[in-house]
Scaffold this motif. Structure first.
Motif, mmCIF file in Angstrom:
data_model
loop_
_atom_site.group_PDB
_atom_site.id
_atom_site.type_symbol
_atom_site.label_atom_id
_atom_site.label_comp_id
_atom_site.label_asym_id
_atom_site.label_seq_id
_atom_site.Cartn_x
_atom_site.Cartn_y
_atom_site.Cartn_z
ATOM 1 N N LEU A 67 0.827 -1.199 0.000
ATOM 2 C CA LEU A 67 0.000 0.000 0.000
ATOM 3 C C LEU A 67 0.864 1.253 0.000
ATOM 4 O O LEU A 67 0.618 2.196 -0.761
ATOM 5 N N LEU A 68 1.896 1.266 0.846
ATOM 6 C CA LEU A 68 2.750 2.448 0.956
ATOM 7 C C LEU A 68 3.459 2.758 -0.354
ATOM 8 O O LEU A 68 3.679 3.930 -0.691
ATOM 9 N N VAL A 69 3.816 1.729 -1.107
ATOM 10 C CA VAL A 69 4.488 1.929 -2.395
ATOM 11 C C VAL A 69 3.580 2.647 -3.392
ATOM 12 O O VAL A 69 4.041 3.476 -4.187
ATOM 13 N N ARG A 70 2.283 2.379 -3.305
ATOM 14 C CA ARG A 70 1.338 2.894 -4.319
ATOM 15 C C ARG A 70 0.527 4.100 -3.869
ATOM 16 O O ARG A 70 -0.186 4.686 -4.681
ATOM 17 N N ILE A 71 0.610 4.469 -2.611
ATOM 18 C CA ILE A 71 -0.346 5.439 -2.086
ATOM 19 C C ILE A 71 -0.226 6.816 -2.756
ATOM 20 O O ILE A 71 -1.237 7.477 -3.024
ATOM 21 N N ALA A 72 0.983 7.254 -3.058
ATOM 22 C CA ALA A 72 1.145 8.553 -3.710
ATOM 23 C C ALA A 72 0.527 8.544 -5.101
ATOM 24 O O ALA A 72 -0.084 9.521 -5.541
#
Length: 220
Positions: free
Chosen positions: A45-50
């Motif tokens: 999730l953190l990889v894609r959140i931006a």
């Protein structure tokens, strides 16, 4: 800032259970939200959140690889790196320490609900909407846990430390406690040290910390 269109919130979901994850996606679709990403772990999730630019991130507390606090760590990072993204933690258990850590990391836009106590789609929809608007949503059981932790330092003691504390209150020595609990004296000493630390009893040289700890127990 609150989303410009609260009726069409963009949601990302992270939960290692496929059934729960897909169930949440369907519920959010029924509620009129747009689920822009669903992940089985917090790192993905953190990889894609931006890139996904969600309004709200809904995360399980315990996820791979350790199944301890990955969801909380991710939520705190999201609030720090993407302050416009609200976070809603879902858990099967009351984890007061995690809730306190999340709430102390930011102002509003956060929530912590117990999965088994979400009674309806409307309740979940309301919680998501409220955190998206900058509010705070907490399950009543979580609130009670936080209040206990704030007003009663003994609540931070582990079950073993509580047993040691009770035997200290009976006037037993470390050797006596060890015999009663069938553990080593060294283990008792570690528990006693932990009790002193959690009760904030520093070794000033003037006060007998063992007596102070027992007094704290009796005044509970």
């Amino acid at each position: 800032m609150p989303p410009s269109d609260p009726s069409r919130l963009r949601i990302v979901v992270a939960d290692d259970s496929v059934l729960l994850r897909e169930g949440l996606v369907r519920l959010f679709d029924e509620a009129g939200f747009e689920t822009v990403g669903a992940f089985g772990d917090a790192d993905s999730l953190l990889v894609r959140i931006a890139e996904l630019q969600p309004d709200v991130a809904v995360l399980d507390v315990r996820m791979p690889p350790t199944f301890r606090d990955e969801g909380v760590r991710a939520a705190i990072r999201i609030r720090a790196d993407h302050p416009s993204v609200a976070v809603l933690l879902l858990s099967q258990y009351v984890e007061g320490t995690y809730a306190q850590e999340l709430l102390s990391a930011g102002n509003g836009g956060t929530g912590y609900l117990l999965k088994d106590r979400i009674a309806s789609l409307e309740e979940l929809k309301d919680a998501v909407t409220r955190v998206a608007e900058g509010g705070t949503v907490l399950d009543p059981q979580v609130v009670r846990e936080l209040l206990v932790r704030r007003t009663d330092p003994l609540a931070a003691l582990t079950p073993r430390e509580t047993e040691v504390m009770q035997l200290m209150a009976e006037g037993r020595t470390n050797a006596g406690i060890a015999q009663r609990l069938t553990i080593g004296v060294g283990a008792v000493e570690k528990n006693v040290t932990a009790i002193f630390q959690k009760l904030g009893l520093e070794d000033s040289g003037d006060d007998h910390r063992r007596v102070l700890a027992v007094l704290a127990s009796l005044q509970r």
